[in-house]
Design an enzyme around this catalytic site. Structure first.
Site, PDB file in Angstrom:
ATOM      1  N   ILE A 103       3.184  -0.156  24.899  1.00 35.26           N
ATOM      2  CA  ILE A 103       3.762   0.900  25.736  1.00 35.26           C
ATOM      3  C   ILE A 103       4.466   1.826  24.756  1.00 35.26           C
ATOM      4  O   ILE A 103       5.439   1.429  24.119  1.00 35.26           O
ATOM      5  CB  ILE A 103       4.789   0.382  26.767  1.00 35.26           C
ATOM      6  CG1 ILE A 103       4.139  -0.470  27.850  1.00 35.26           C
ATOM      7  CG2 ILE A 103       5.517   1.576  27.418  1.00 35.26           C
ATOM      8  CD1 ILE A 103       5.113  -0.981  28.913  1.00 35.26           C
ATOM      9  N   GLY A 115       8.314   5.164  30.306  1.00 34.48           N
ATOM     10  CA  GLY A 115       8.047   3.763  29.971  1.00 34.48           C
ATOM     11  C   GLY A 115       8.062   2.894  31.210  1.00 34.48           C
ATOM     12  O   GLY A 115       7.223   1.990  31.362  1.00 34.48           O
ATOM     13  N   ASN A 142      13.476  -3.603  17.100  1.00 31.49           N
ATOM     14  CA  ASN A 142      13.320  -2.518  18.063  1.00 31.49           C
ATOM     15  C   ASN A 142      14.237  -2.796  19.263  1.00 31.49           C
ATOM     16  O   ASN A 142      13.803  -3.178  20.345  1.00 31.49           O
ATOM     17  CB  ASN A 142      11.857  -2.389  18.493  1.00 31.49           C
ATOM     18  CG  ASN A 142      11.590  -1.124  19.280  1.00 31.49           C
ATOM     19  OD1 ASN A 142      12.510  -0.466  19.768  1.00 31.49           O
ATOM     20  ND2 ASN A 142      10.313  -0.796  19.431  1.00 31.49           N
ATOM     21  N   TYR A 149      12.804  -4.379  28.001  1.00 39.32           N
ATOM     22  CA  TYR A 149      12.074  -5.530  28.528  1.00 39.32           C
ATOM     23  C   TYR A 149      13.016  -6.551  29.176  1.00 39.32           C
ATOM     24  O   TYR A 149      12.702  -7.097  30.232  1.00 39.32           O
ATOM     25  CB  TYR A 149      11.216  -6.175  27.437  1.00 39.32           C
ATOM     26  CG  TYR A 149      10.124  -5.242  26.957  1.00 39.32           C
ATOM     27  CD1 TYR A 149       9.233  -4.665  27.865  1.00 39.32           C
ATOM     28  CD2 TYR A 149       9.981  -4.918  25.619  1.00 39.32           C
ATOM     29  CE1 TYR A 149       8.236  -3.786  27.443  1.00 39.32           C
ATOM     30  CE2 TYR A 149       8.985  -4.056  25.187  1.00 39.32           C
ATOM     31  CZ  TYR A 149       8.117  -3.489  26.105  1.00 39.32           C
ATOM     32  OH  TYR A 149       7.145  -2.632  25.693  1.00 39.32           O
ATOM     33  N   LYS A 151      15.818  -5.914  30.619  1.00 37.97           N
ATOM     34  CA  LYS A 151      16.234  -5.299  31.886  1.00 37.97           C
ATOM     35  C   LYS A 151      15.165  -5.487  32.967  1.00 37.97           C
ATOM     36  O   LYS A 151      15.466  -5.542  34.154  1.00 37.97           O
ATOM     37  CB  LYS A 151      16.504  -3.809  31.653  1.00 37.97           C
ATOM     38  CG  LYS A 151      17.081  -3.076  32.837  1.00 37.97           C
ATOM     39  CD  LYS A 151      17.461  -1.678  32.441  1.00 37.97           C
ATOM     40  CE  LYS A 151      16.552  -0.687  33.140  1.00 37.97           C
ATOM     41  NZ  LYS A 151      16.838   0.692  32.863  1.00 37.97           N
TER      42      LYS A 151
END
Length: 179
Positions: A103, A115, A142, A149, A151
């Protein structure tokens, strides 16, 4: 799929074979924007040339166990998604999972729910195909992506090595159960 945020109207649609050049451009641009500051120019150039060349991307696009989706704002491609299942997955996690391999969103569109719209498409496909879970690999440095992710319900379950040119990096493997 149509997604509206306060700043823009994003449409998520499957990438067609005639859009291969646009896929190459968005792949190289978003990867560069995301990782250039953390890697050598040589490693970045080698990775982009080997991973995002037209032959490689066409092979991936033609794989029946992979799909690419563009996020567009008007005529502009602003991000993309690549998902895999079955033998197209980068790790062998069985036939009950969907891999979100990529993504990526243009830097100028980050924070504008692009996203999220792409992730929703992955979730929609995983649900349609009746998968038990979605998983992905994300570079351990990152932080922005890891937070995104987490979240969205992903938890770390393993790690694997990712080679970017001469640099061996660690990806966190994360998954989100659907059942």
């Amino acid at each position: 799929m149509y997604f509206t945020s306060m700043a823009n109207s994003i449409i998520v649609s499957e990438v067609a074979s005639h859009q291969l050049s646009a896929l190459q451009l968005i792949s190289a641009q978003t990867f560069s924007e995301t990782f250039t500051a953390h890697n050598t120019k040589e490693d970045m150039t080698n990775y982009i040339e080997s991973s995002f060349n037209l032959v490689n991307l066409k092979s991936q696009l033609d794989n029946n166990n992979s799909k690419f989706y563009f996020a567009t704002d008007g005529e502009e491609v602003v991000g993309y998604l690549k998902i895999n299942w079955g033998n197209a997955q980068s790790e062998s996690l069985g036939n009950t999972s969907l891999e979100v391999e990529r993504i990526y969103v243009l830097k100028s569109y980050q924070g504008k729910n692009v996203g999220h719209a792409l992730y929703q498409k992955a979730l929609e496909v995983a649900t349609e195909l009746n998968f038990d879970f979605i998983w992905l690999g994300v570079w351990e440095k990152n932080d922005r992506a890891i937070q995104f992710y987490q979240k969205n319900g992903f938890v770390e379950f393993d790690k694997h090595l990712f080679k970017l040119g001469k640099d061996v990096q660690t990806d966190l493997l994360m998954k989100c159960n659907l059942k």
